[in-house]
Design an enzyme around this catalytic site. Structure first.
Site, mmCIF file in Angstrom:
data_model
loop_
_atom_site.group_PDB
_atom_site.id
_atom_site.type_symbol
_atom_site.label_atom_id
_atom_site.label_comp_id
_atom_site.label_asym_id
_atom_site.label_seq_id
_atom_site.Cartn_x
_atom_site.Cartn_y
_atom_site.Cartn_z
ATOM 1 N N LYS A 31 1.205 -1.200 -0.130
ATOM 2 C CA LYS A 31 0.199 -0.090 -0.229
ATOM 3 C C LYS A 31 0.911 1.061 -0.099
ATOM 4 O O LYS A 31 2.275 0.993 -0.016
ATOM 5 C CB LYS A 31 -0.955 0.327 1.407
ATOM 6 C CG LYS A 31 -0.247 -0.347 2.619
ATOM 7 C CD LYS A 31 -1.142 -0.161 3.435
ATOM 8 C CE LYS A 31 -0.215 -0.527 5.151
ATOM 9 N NZ LYS A 31 -1.418 -0.284 6.274
ATOM 10 N N TYR B 151 16.704 29.072 10.996
ATOM 11 C CA TYR B 151 15.155 29.876 12.257
ATOM 12 C C TYR B 151 15.189 29.485 13.694
ATOM 13 O O TYR B 151 15.045 28.426 14.235
ATOM 14 C CB TYR B 151 13.805 29.182 11.920
ATOM 15 C CG TYR B 151 13.800 29.421 9.634
ATOM 16 C CD1 TYR B 151 13.530 30.733 9.542
ATOM 17 C CD2 TYR B 151 13.589 28.341 9.187
ATOM 18 C CE1 TYR B 151 13.662 31.333 8.140
ATOM 19 C CE2 TYR B 151 12.938 28.957 7.274
ATOM 20 C CZ TYR B 151 13.293 30.331 7.293
ATOM 21 O OH TYR B 151 13.027 30.989 6.060
HETATM 22 C C1 LIG Z 1 -0.380 -1.509 6.624
HETATM 23 C C2 LIG Z 1 -1.113 -3.290 7.125
HETATM 24 C C3 LIG Z 1 -1.158 -4.528 7.038
HETATM 25 C C4 LIG Z 1 1.105 -3.935 7.940
HETATM 26 O O1 LIG Z 1 1.804 -3.409 8.624
HETATM 27 P P1 LIG Z 1 3.297 -2.989 9.376
HETATM 28 O O2 LIG Z 1 3.283 -2.865 10.388
HETATM 29 O O3 LIG Z 1 3.271 -2.425 8.401
HETATM 30 O O4 LIG Z 1 4.055 -4.522 8.889
HETATM 31 C C5 LIG Z 1 -0.935 -5.345 7.650
HETATM 32 N N1 LIG Z 1 -2.541 -5.481 7.524
HETATM 33 C C6 LIG Z 1 -3.652 -4.158 7.381
HETATM 34 C C7 LIG Z 1 -4.802 -4.270 7.514
HETATM 35 C C8 LIG Z 1 -2.718 -2.822 7.322
HETATM 36 O O5 LIG Z 1 -4.084 -2.725 6.579
#
Ligand SMILES: *Cc1c(COP(=O)(O)O)cnc(C)c1O
Length: 388
Positions: A44, A271
């Protein structure tokens, strides 16, 4: 001349990390006398900021790929991925179901609204569904009683040929930091789903790397783990580093020094004058700022590597620049290479910790304006589609 900043995305590192995770699962499964889970590699958010194409190239050996966006699923199919694809949040509107049907996607069903849409649909072939149960995180998923009823409705849809293979899934809220809460969530899930057949998927990275969890799942049900962050070489745990876990950074962010300032005691940098020199200090100005995705909340002392030497950030991060300490690195000057995180520098997790966040956020937030260099693919084998 482009600005001297670059992100290197290493496909071999991603391949290595997946191999490492799979080898660990196989070893733990052998020890527990059971079969190893299959792996959904989570890609994702553009493969956590590494680019979808790199995720595809890095994880060809995964059993399936999981994402949120329908566009990302489409890009995988267009790139030739024949294997399973899962939409972790399922579909969002009725029209999406025909897309799911066309591209043979597996969907999570986590809400009554999705269930109703499925009940109204007539796909050309049965859709693979994972019923998502709220395991205590209260994010997505059916509450326990509602899950039992949803399961019955999905079974009815299975009889009608709308739903194909039917499984269950859950997401831990504290697999990275609280074994007691996590065990309670797992036990409740196992009790709730004991009569529900089909594949089961509960493990993110933190749980995937904890064999005591996934080895409790019933042998009879095909298990799919869902690692994400560890595949990119960042640790899911606050107190175990990625290198301890045998992982390699898939993203290296580097830039060069474009200016040098000599600060006398009492003079300040950046800054807000958040850093004031207490001794003569040589300051390097680096062509990287928060508009590149470097966290503005990182403060003085955040680790950075300059010309191969460990150093530290000084003062507040600007939009396009940040300052580092060169006082002890005589050889460093304009043009010197600075590694902000990744191979040859601090881990993204160390930088994230200094900024009060997690590696996930920094990787995903790498700005589009940063040029990417993709490290070569050593070996790509198209998914055979044997799990289809
Ligand atoms: C993002 C996600 C994962 C992976 O999680 P990580 O902590 O990056 O391993 C697994 N399951 C779902 C439903 C997610 O949204």
């Amino acid at each position: 001349m482009p600005r001297p900043i670059m992100a290197t995305i290493s496909v071999p590192a991603m391949q290595h990390n997946l191999n490492q995770v799979v080898a660990g699962l196989n070893a733990d499964a052998r020890q527990a006398g059971r079969t190893a889970p299959k792996v959904w590699a989570v890609i994702k958010a553009g493969a956590y900021g590494h680019g979808l194409a790199q995720g595809l190239a890095g994880f060809t050996a995964a059993d399936g790929l999981a994402m949120l966006d329908l566009d990302e699923a489409l890009a995988c199919r267009e790139a030739g991925w024949q294997g399973p694809l899962m939409l972790l949040e399922g579909f969002f509107e009725f029209e999406d179901i025909s897309f799911v049907d066309t591209h043979r996607l597996t969907v999570s069903v986590h809400d009554e609204a999705q269930l109703r849409m499925l009940e109204q649909s007539s796909p050309s072939q049965p859709i693979r569904v994972n019923l998502k149960v709220n395991g205590g995180m209260h994010r997505l998923g059916f509450a326990p009683q509602a899950a039992v009823q949803a399961w019955q409705r999905l079974l009815a849809l299975q009889k009608k040929g709308v739903v194909g293979e039917l499984g269950t899934m859950m997401h831990f809220s504290r697999a990275d930091d609280d074994p007691i809460v996590t065990q309670e969530q797992l036990s409740a899930f196992l009790a709730l789903t004991s009569d529900m057949q089909g594949p089961v998927s509960v493990c993110n990275s933190a749980a995937t790397l904890t064999p005591a969890l996934w080895t409790q799942l019933p042998e009879a049900r095909a298990q799919w783990v869902r690692p994400g962050i560890c595949l990119y070489g960042s640790s899911p745990y606050a107190h175990r580093s990625a290198s301890e876990l045998g992982l390699r950074p898939a993203m290296t962010l580097e830039a060069r020094i474009i200016g040098v300032q000599d600060c006398q005691p009492g003079s300040s940098v950046g800054y807000g004058h958040l850093f004031t020199a207490s001794q003569p200090t040589r300051v390097g100005i680096v062509a990287c700022g928060y508009a590149d995705g470097y966290p503005r909340h990182a403060g003085t002392g955040t680790p950075v590597t300059v010309a191969g030497q460990p150093s530290r950030l000084l003062g507040r991060v600007s939009m396009d620049m940040l300052a580092v300490d060169l006082t002890h690195i005589a050889s460093a000057g304009v043009g010197s290479r600075v590694v902000l995180w990744g191979e040859g520098g601090p881990s993204v997790d160390e930088v994230a910790e200094a900024a009060g966040t997690v590696g996930y956020e920094l990787l995903c937030a790498l700005a589009p304006r940063v040029p990417r260099r993709i490290e070569p693919v050593l070996r790509v084998e198209p998914n055979s589609g044997e799990h289809e």
